[in-house]
Design a protein around this motif. Structure first.
Motif: not given
Ligand SMILES: CC(=O)N[C@H](C=O)[C@@H](O)[C@H](O)[C@H](O)COP(=O)(O)O
Length: 68
Positions: A26-29, A47-50
């Motif tokens: 998680e994070g920055r992917i 986990v892909v967010g942004t």
């Protein structure tokens, strides 16, 4: 980042047992290639967010690509 948690199936939860560990990258992917690296790093999920939710950031990447 690879974070570890525990996932209990409904049956295991009913028995009061803990299921196998689950690890989430998680994070920055931000690219499919980065996501594809997750299993080798020990992750069972990503986990892909942004990269898929932030329209401003996505627009900036598009505009930067046009102007560079
Ligand atoms: C800021 C925010 O909304 N953070 C969320 C939580 O509130 C997280 O779940 C991120 O979406 C997740 O870590 C993915 O991170 P990235 O956005 O680097 O792919």
């Amino acid at each position: 980042m690879v974070a570890e948690g525990r996932v209990a199936t409904p049956a295991r939860a009913a028995e009061g047992r803990i299921a196998t560990p689950a690890r989430a990258a998680e994070g920055r992917i931000a690219t499919p290639a980065q996501a594809a690296e997750a299993p080798a790093a020990g992750a069972s999920s990503v986990v892909v967010g942004t990269a898929v939710t932030a329209s401003t950031a996505l627009t900036r990447l598009f505009v930067d690509g046009l102007t560079s």
